[in-house]
Design an enzyme around this catalytic site. Structure first.
Site, PDB file in Angstrom:
ATOM      1  CG  HIS A 454      -2.012   1.070   1.089  1.00 13.23           C
ATOM      2  ND1 HIS A 454      -2.408   1.720   2.736  1.00 13.23           N
ATOM      3  CD2 HIS A 454      -2.298   1.955   0.453  1.00 13.23           C
ATOM      4  CE1 HIS A 454      -3.009   3.336   2.230  1.00 13.23           C
ATOM      5  NE2 HIS A 454      -3.307   3.053   1.576  1.00 13.23           N
ATOM      6  CG  LEU A 465       5.689  -0.136   0.910  1.00 15.44           C
ATOM      7  CD1 LEU A 465       4.172   0.174   0.184  1.00 15.44           C
ATOM      8  CD2 LEU A 465       6.654  -1.266   0.604  1.00 15.44           C
ATOM      9  CD  GLU A 466      -0.687   1.118   5.754  1.00 17.54           C
ATOM     10  OE1 GLU A 466      -1.203   1.017   7.415  1.00 17.54           O
ATOM     11  OE2 GLU A 466      -1.412   1.019   5.099  1.00 17.54           O
ATOM     12  CB  VAL A 467       4.701  -4.458   3.574  1.00 16.46           C
ATOM     13  CG1 VAL A 467       4.656  -6.139   2.703  1.00 16.46           C
ATOM     14  CG2 VAL A 467       5.543  -4.144   2.256  1.00 16.46           C
TER      15      VAL A 467
END
Ligand code: 3HC
Length: 711
Positions: A454, A465-467
């Site tokens: 994301h 950044l969201e993983v």
């Protein structure tokens, strides 16, 4: 940092001492007390050695020169007086080097920061490599302190007050080429000849030669830097700007300004005294502690593979992207600019692909314009971008990222098609802000290779950044996505596959409260202004406009469907969307926008919402409702394991939407308020405004145990 063995060694050949700093067992050189003692001993020995005519100084580390004073050491200091002494000791050591009876030339390769640059400033000649790893500057302000080893005195004397303030007040670091242009270093050379050129400079100086330094900037520079009247103007303007940007939340920039001004007005000795005094005061502030915690949290995250026991990441050389819209092209441009990978962009038709490639190239053009890359690098990077309306080239990509319309069926369709073209080992990442990865992966032949990435918009600028691993994602896929995100220059947090993930989840009550507040008579300006005064970069209403009201409305629906009533707003945003107001992108949202610039609030919005700004709740209550609602949701999400540690939650909020860094993040802020007080305040809000404010179990439990998120 504890060192083993001597860090500073030197050799003497033909009357020249070559000193090398290499703090053993540590990844970077930092100046601790022990290293400082070694400096003193080394320079004393070289002063007393009659055979030594000059000194050339280098780092023994491959990629860093000196990363500054040892941060771990100064955060342990218990009092301002102790910190002041540390700064004064550092100043004294560098004063000895500045007054060293024999010439000292320094060869800089790699990061030369804080105390490291202050050391270089004390030397008599500075040579730097033109390598991208060579970054030079004084980042102390970002740690809530100021350059305390003479940097606030020597830099303005070298490059002028304006350029020095520009560096110091923003805690900037510059690439070597810019540092050279500004006069911070005397010579710029390729790494292969650093040693020879530095030695040659040392040799020249033994013959009485001294560099003639001319400040860049001509008449303007003389007018503003060269006389007291001009300087007064410079300081007045700088103070105004500092107050506007810090809003009184960060004491360090104002203190640094005072120190620089004091030194230029009353002389170096007085300036150094004031520098040490204010360094001492700043080093023990809560703001500095919080900023240092953020530094260490981000440093830890850089090493985090993202999953325990994960195999090493697959190195991504080729990236394929489906969807060439705003997000897809942003990912493409950033991936090329930061990671230098080959990017293939795919969309349904070639017109869209061309637009996407154009936008991706815009990111590279911007870097060229800002001189972050050379024309040669620009040409090389542009050539890495390609595209088409088929999946050609996907078979060779180690990673595919889809950034298509936010709809489960569409994303699943893209996944199926991409899988047909991908190699069996390729990773498929979905850039979604709301759709569960596990649901998307249901359409996959290899769900273990599907993951969420994301990104935040605009991708080139937003640092987070969201993983998101799905239920069946393999650990190696997690480490590959995390490592690639990091190569794209992002701070990466791994979050649980749950609606809204972390950032949108905790933003939901904050943004949702806007509708309630406006309905009760608060004005748009007041709500935004209070949030900004709390320390957010923009208020929640502006944030909604920036995100796009249509997007915000969609996210809100997902959140309400998942979490129910407590995230239900009043439907105001939906009414605006219906009226064609989508926020900044359509020129009209809560605010009006002209030529990309935000104008005032559009008064007709109130009529559309059927509300009247008539004072509304008290300011303190507005702020409480905005912030405590968010903290409550953050606590609840931590309890559900949405983030793996409070550290990730705080970093996510700070880097994702600018939760005030000086407050340390929502969870640190909750700890500062205390769970008992927080729970009691939420109870009171719940009594007056409904159960959406009821304190969650996690907070109640912490309150009962008198415990905190952080040990
Ligand atoms: N003090 C203590 N530890 C430091 C440090 C410092 N100044 N700089 C880096 N480190 C540590 C990191 O914590 C990390 O430790 P770990 O391996 O045990 O976790 C290790 O060095 C490697 O750091 P990174 O992972 O960040 O390595 P990178 O290669 O990605 O980056 C860097 C290197 C650009 C030097 C980056 O570490 C950095 O920006 N460091 C901080 C620079 C800074 O703020 N300097 C100012 C210090 S204050 C000062 O000098 C006061 C003076 O004016 C008196």
């Amino acid at each position: 940092m504890g060192a083993s063995g001597p860090a500073l060694t030197w050799d003497i050949t033909d009357g020249f001492a070559v000193a090398v700093l290499d703090v053993k067992g540590q990844p970077v050189n930092v100046i601790s007390r022990a290293v400082k003692d070694e400096f003193l001993a080394c320079f004393e020995a070289l002063a007393n050695d009659a055979s030594v005519r000059a000194v050339a100084f280098f780092s023994g580390k491959p990629d860093t020169f000196i990363a500054g004073a040892d941060i771990e050491e100064f955060v342990k200091l218990g009092s301002a007086a102790e910190a002041e002494r540390l700064s004064a000791d550092g100043q004294e050591m560098l004063d000895r080097i500045a007054r060293f009876p024999k010439p000292v030339a320094v060869g800089i390769h790699g990061a030369c920061l804080g105390g490291g640059f202050e050391f270089a400033l004390a030397c008599h000649y500075r040579v730097a490599t033109d390598h991208p790893k060579t970054q030079i500057g004084l980042p102390e302000i970002q740690l809530g302190i100021l350059p305390g080893a003479g940097g606030c005195q020597r830099l303005p004397r070298l490059v002028g007050a304006r350029a020095a303030l520009d560096m110091i007040l923003a805690g900037k670091t510059e690439r070597a080429a810019k540092a050279f242009r500004l006069g911070m270093v005397d010579e710029l050379v390729p790494p292969a000849i650093l040693r020879d050129v530095t030695l040659a400079a040392a040799q020249r100086m033994t013959g009485g030669w001294r560099p003639k330094r001319k400040r860049p900037g001509g008449f303007t520079a003389w007018l503003l830097d060269g006389n007291p009247l001009g300087r007064r103007l410079v300081f007045r303007m700088a103070r105004k700007q500092v107050l506007a940007t810090t809003r009184g939340h960060y004491p360090a920039p104002l203190a640094a300004l005072e120190v620089v001004e004091h030194g230029l007005r009353h002389g170096m000795a007085e300036g150094l005294k004031r520098e040490a005094r204010l360094f001492g005061q700043l080093a023990v502030t809560d703001v500095s502690r919080k900023l240092v915690q953020i530094f260490f949290a981000t440093t830890q995250l850089k090493k985090d593979a993202g999953a325990t026991g994960a195999p090493p990441p697959v190195p991504v050389k080729r990236l394929a992207i489906v969807g060439s819209g705003f997000m897809g092209s942003g990912i493409a441009g950033t991936a090329v600019a930061q990671a230098g990978v080959d990017v293939r962009l795919k969309d349904a038709d070639l017109t869209r692909v061309a637009q996407g490639l154009h936008a991706a190239r815009g990111i590279l053009d911007d870097r060229l314009k800002r001189r972050r890359i050379t024309r040669y690098e620009h040409a090389r990077l542009v050539a890495l971008l390609s595209g088409g309306d088929t999946f050609a080239g996907f078979g060779r990509a180690e990673l595919v990222i889809e950034a298509v319309f936010e709809d489960l069926a569409v994303k699943q369709q893209v996944l199926r098609e991409a899988e047909e073209a991908m190699s069996g080992a390729g990773v498929f990442a979905s850039n979604t802000s709301t759709i569960p990865i596990t649901s998307i992966a249901e359409a996959a032949r290899g769900p273990e290779r599907v993951i969420g990435m994301h990104f935040f918009s605009p991708v080139a600028k937003m640092p987070l950044l969201e993983v998101i691993p799905g239920a069946r994602t393999a650990p190696g896929v997690v480490s590959t996505a995390v490592a690639f995100g990091r190569r794209m220059g992002k701070t990466v947090i791994v979050v649980k596959d749950s609606p809204g993930f972390w950032v949108n989840r905790i933003l939901a009550p904050y943004a949702g409260e806007v509708g309630h507040l406006l309905a009760e008579g608060a004005s748009v300006e007041e709500v935004d202004d209070l949030a900004v005064r709390f320390g957010f970069p923009v208020g929640p209403v502006t944030l909604l406009d920036e995100v796009g009201l249509d997007v915000a409305d969609k996210v809100a629906h997902v959140m309400v469907a998942a979490y129910g009533e407590r995230l239900q707003s009043t439907g105001g945003v939906a009414a605006l969307v219906k009226a064609g107001r989508l926020g900044r992108k359509s020129g009209r949202g809560f605010y009006l926008y002209k030529a990309g610039k935000k104008r005032g609030v559009d008064g007709s919005v109130y009529a559309l919402l059927g509300v009247h700004p008539n004072g509304g709740p008290r300011p303190a209550e507005i702020l409480q409702r905005l912030v405590l609602g968010m903290l409550n949701e953050a606590a609840r999400a931590v309890g559900e394991g949405v983030v793996r540690a409070p550290r990730d939650g705080d970093i996510g909020a700070i880097f994702g939407f600018g939760f005030p860094p000086f407050r340390g993040g929502p969870l640190r802020h909750a700890d500062d308020l205390g769970a008992a007080r927080l729970a009691a305040d939420l109870e009171r809000l719940a009594e007056r405004h409904g159960p959406r404010f009821a304190p969650c179990d996690v907070l109640q439990d912490l309150a009962r145990r008198n415990a905190k998120f952080y040990p």
